[in-house]
Scaffold this motif. Structure first.
Motif, PDB file in Angstrom:
ATOM      1  N   MET A   1      11.928  17.880  12.872  1.00  0.00           N
ATOM      2  CA  MET A   1      10.603  17.832  12.213  1.00  0.00           C
ATOM      3  C   MET A   1      11.014  18.050  10.739  1.00  0.00           C
ATOM      4  N   THR A   2      10.277  17.055   9.972  1.00  0.00           N
ATOM      5  CA  THR A   2      10.430  16.987   8.586  1.00  0.00           C
ATOM      6  C   THR A   2       9.653  17.923   7.888  1.00  0.00           C
ATOM      7  N   ASP A   3      10.059  18.586   6.820  1.00  0.00           N
ATOM      8  CA  ASP A   3       9.332  19.494   6.012  1.00  0.00           C
ATOM      9  C   ASP A   3       8.401  18.624   5.327  1.00  0.00           C
ATOM     10  N   ARG A   4       7.312  19.286   4.753  1.00  0.00           N
ATOM     11  CA  ARG A   4       6.205  19.046   3.859  1.00  0.00           C
ATOM     12  C   ARG A   4       6.705  17.908   2.841  1.00  0.00           C
ATOM     13  N   LEU A   5       7.585  18.686   2.010  1.00  0.00           N
ATOM     14  CA  LEU A   5       8.175  17.807   0.586  1.00  0.00           C
ATOM     15  C   LEU A   5       8.749  16.500   1.012  1.00  0.00           C
ATOM     16  N   THR A   6       9.576  16.479   2.335  1.00  0.00           N
ATOM     17  CA  THR A   6      10.079  15.268   2.745  1.00  0.00           C
ATOM     18  C   THR A   6       9.228  14.258   3.041  1.00  0.00           C
ATOM     19  N   ARG A   7       8.050  14.667   3.839  1.00  0.00           N
ATOM     20  CA  ARG A   7       7.119  13.718   4.211  1.00  0.00           C
ATOM     21  C   ARG A   7       6.103  13.336   2.990  1.00  0.00           C
ATOM     22  N   LEU A   8       5.931  14.115   2.160  1.00  0.00           N
ATOM     23  CA  LEU A   8       4.885  13.599   0.968  1.00  0.00           C
ATOM     24  C   LEU A   8       5.844  12.879   0.175  1.00  0.00           C
ATOM     25  N   ALA A   9       6.937  13.083  -0.071  1.00  0.00           N
ATOM     26  CA  ALA A   9       7.970  12.079  -0.672  1.00  0.00           C
ATOM     27  C   ALA A   9       8.014  10.763  -0.065  1.00  0.00           C
ATOM     28  N   LYS A  10       8.203  10.916   1.154  1.00  0.00           N
ATOM     29  CA  LYS A  10       8.172   9.411   1.816  1.00  0.00           C
ATOM     30  C   LYS A  10       6.858   8.608   1.818  1.00  0.00           C
ATOM     31  N   GLN A  11       5.765   9.355   1.895  1.00  0.00           N
ATOM     32  CA  GLN A  11       4.529   8.710   1.780  1.00  0.00           C
ATOM     33  C   GLN A  11       4.310   8.112   0.193  1.00  0.00           C
ATOM     34  N   PHE A  12       4.911   9.017  -0.886  1.00  0.00           N
ATOM     35  CA  PHE A  12       4.718   8.574  -1.928  1.00  0.00           C
ATOM     36  C   PHE A  12       5.285   7.261  -2.394  1.00  0.00           C
ATOM     37  N   GLN A  13       6.692   7.263  -1.824  1.00  0.00           N
ATOM     38  CA  GLN A  13       7.526   6.018  -1.825  1.00  0.00           C
ATOM     39  C   GLN A  13       6.993   4.756  -1.249  1.00  0.00           C
ATOM     40  N   ASP A  14       6.247   4.996  -0.255  1.00  0.00           N
ATOM     41  CA  ASP A  14       5.531   3.946   0.703  1.00  0.00           C
ATOM     42  C   ASP A  14       4.521   3.601  -0.304  1.00  0.00           C
ATOM     43  N   ALA A  15       4.002   4.381  -0.990  1.00  0.00           N
ATOM     44  CA  ALA A  15       2.725   3.811  -1.601  1.00  0.00           C
ATOM     45  C   ALA A  15       3.310   3.263  -2.686  1.00  0.00           C
ATOM     46  N   ASN A  16       4.195   3.485  -3.439  1.00  0.00           N
ATOM     47  CA  ASN A  16       4.712   2.902  -4.614  1.00  0.00           C
ATOM     48  C   ASN A  16       5.197   1.475  -4.144  1.00  0.00           C
ATOM     49  N   ASP A  17       5.769   1.465  -2.787  1.00  0.00           N
ATOM     50  CA  ASP A  17       6.184   0.180  -2.075  1.00  0.00           C
ATOM     51  C   ASP A  17       5.223  -0.948  -2.141  1.00  0.00           C
ATOM     52  N   GLU A  18       3.951  -0.139  -1.743  1.00  0.00           N
ATOM     53  CA  GLU A  18       2.916  -1.155  -1.292  1.00  0.00           C
ATOM     54  C   GLU A  18       2.222  -1.685  -2.729  1.00  0.00           C
ATOM     55  N   VAL A  19       2.246  -0.902  -3.792  1.00  0.00           N
ATOM     56  CA  VAL A  19       1.697  -1.379  -5.005  1.00  0.00           C
ATOM     57  C   VAL A  19       2.721  -2.542  -5.511  1.00  0.00           C
ATOM     58  N   ALA A  20       4.085  -2.355  -5.371  1.00  0.00           N
ATOM     59  CA  ALA A  20       4.752  -3.288  -5.795  1.00  0.00           C
ATOM     60  C   ALA A  20       4.628  -4.700  -5.105  1.00  0.00           C
ATOM     61  N   ASP A  21       4.461  -4.612  -3.756  1.00  0.00           N
ATOM     62  CA  ASP A  21       4.046  -5.689  -3.142  1.00  0.00           C
ATOM     63  C   ASP A  21       2.746  -6.353  -3.472  1.00  0.00           C
ATOM     64  N   LEU A  22       1.885  -5.494  -3.756  1.00  0.00           N
ATOM     65  CA  LEU A  22       0.574  -6.130  -4.038  1.00  0.00           C
ATOM     66  C   LEU A  22       0.623  -6.706  -5.602  1.00  0.00           C
ATOM     67  N   LYS A  23       1.485  -6.105  -6.728  1.00  0.00           N
ATOM     68  CA  LYS A  23       1.610  -6.732  -7.703  1.00  0.00           C
ATOM     69  C   LYS A  23       2.054  -8.108  -7.723  1.00  0.00           C
ATOM     70  N   LYS A  24       3.171  -8.442  -6.867  1.00  0.00           N
ATOM     71  CA  LYS A  24       3.744  -9.780  -6.484  1.00  0.00           C
ATOM     72  C   LYS A  24       2.832 -10.652  -6.105  1.00  0.00           C
ATOM     73  N   ARG A  25       1.822 -10.163  -5.215  1.00  0.00           N
ATOM     74  CA  ARG A  25       0.807 -10.978  -4.597  1.00  0.00           C
ATOM     75  C   ARG A  25      -0.471 -11.422  -5.256  1.00  0.00           C
ATOM     76  N   LEU A  26      -0.798 -10.564  -6.378  1.00  0.00           N
ATOM     77  CA  LEU A  26      -1.959 -10.499  -7.179  1.00  0.00           C
ATOM     78  C   LEU A  26      -2.037 -11.890  -8.139  1.00  0.00           C
ATOM     79  N   PRO A  27      -1.042 -12.428  -8.512  1.00  0.00           N
ATOM     80  CA  PRO A  27      -1.413 -13.676  -9.402  1.00  0.00           C
ATOM     81  C   PRO A  27      -1.448 -14.925  -8.451  1.00  0.00           C
ATOM     82  N   VAL A  28      -1.000 -14.887  -7.301  1.00  0.00           N
ATOM     83  CA  VAL A  28      -1.501 -15.763  -6.204  1.00  0.00           C
ATOM     84  C   VAL A  28      -2.981 -15.730  -5.984  1.00  0.00           C
ATOM     85  N   ALA A  29      -3.405 -14.616  -5.676  1.00  0.00           N
ATOM     86  CA  ALA A  29      -4.835 -14.501  -5.160  1.00  0.00           C
ATOM     87  C   ALA A  29      -5.557 -14.765  -6.546  1.00  0.00           C
ATOM     88  N   GLN A  30      -5.316 -14.533  -7.615  1.00  0.00           N
ATOM     89  CA  GLN A  30      -6.120 -14.720  -8.696  1.00  0.00           C
ATOM     90  C   GLN A  30      -6.145 -16.238  -9.087  1.00  0.00           C
TER      91      GLN A  30
END
Length: 82
Positions: A1-30
């Motif tokens: 089982m992962t501890d709270r810090l590890t789980r939150l760090a992973k969620q934070f990284q996933d959210a940052n990865d999602e933001v980076a992906d959205l930034k790439k797609r934004l100009p096309v959508a615009q």
């Protein structure tokens, strides 16, 4: 089982990865929004000029306010009829 810090760090990284992906797609959508806005305005003017739809009908379909529809039509030198 992962501890709270590890789980939150992973969620934070996933959210940052999602933001980076959205930034790439934004100009096309615009770009799509810009083209579609132009096409939609032309279709609105055409509907008003031909008398196929009223300003109220177009407002219901597009979600544009009646004032916005008037602005679009006037920019094309067309006076909308209610």
């Amino acid at each position: 089982m992962t501890d709270r810090l590890t789980r939150l760090a992973k969620q934070f990284q996933d959210a940052n990865d999602e933001v980076a992906d959205l930034k790439k797609r934004l100009p096309v959508a615009q770009g799509r929004v810009k083209k579609l806005r132009t096409d939609l305005a032309a279709a609105i003017v055409d509907e008003i000029q031909s008398g196929r739809r009223t300003q109220t009908e177009i407002s219901g379909i597009t979600g544009y306010s009646p004032e916005r529809i008037r602005q679009i039509c006037r920019a094309a030198s067309v006076e909308p009829q209610e």
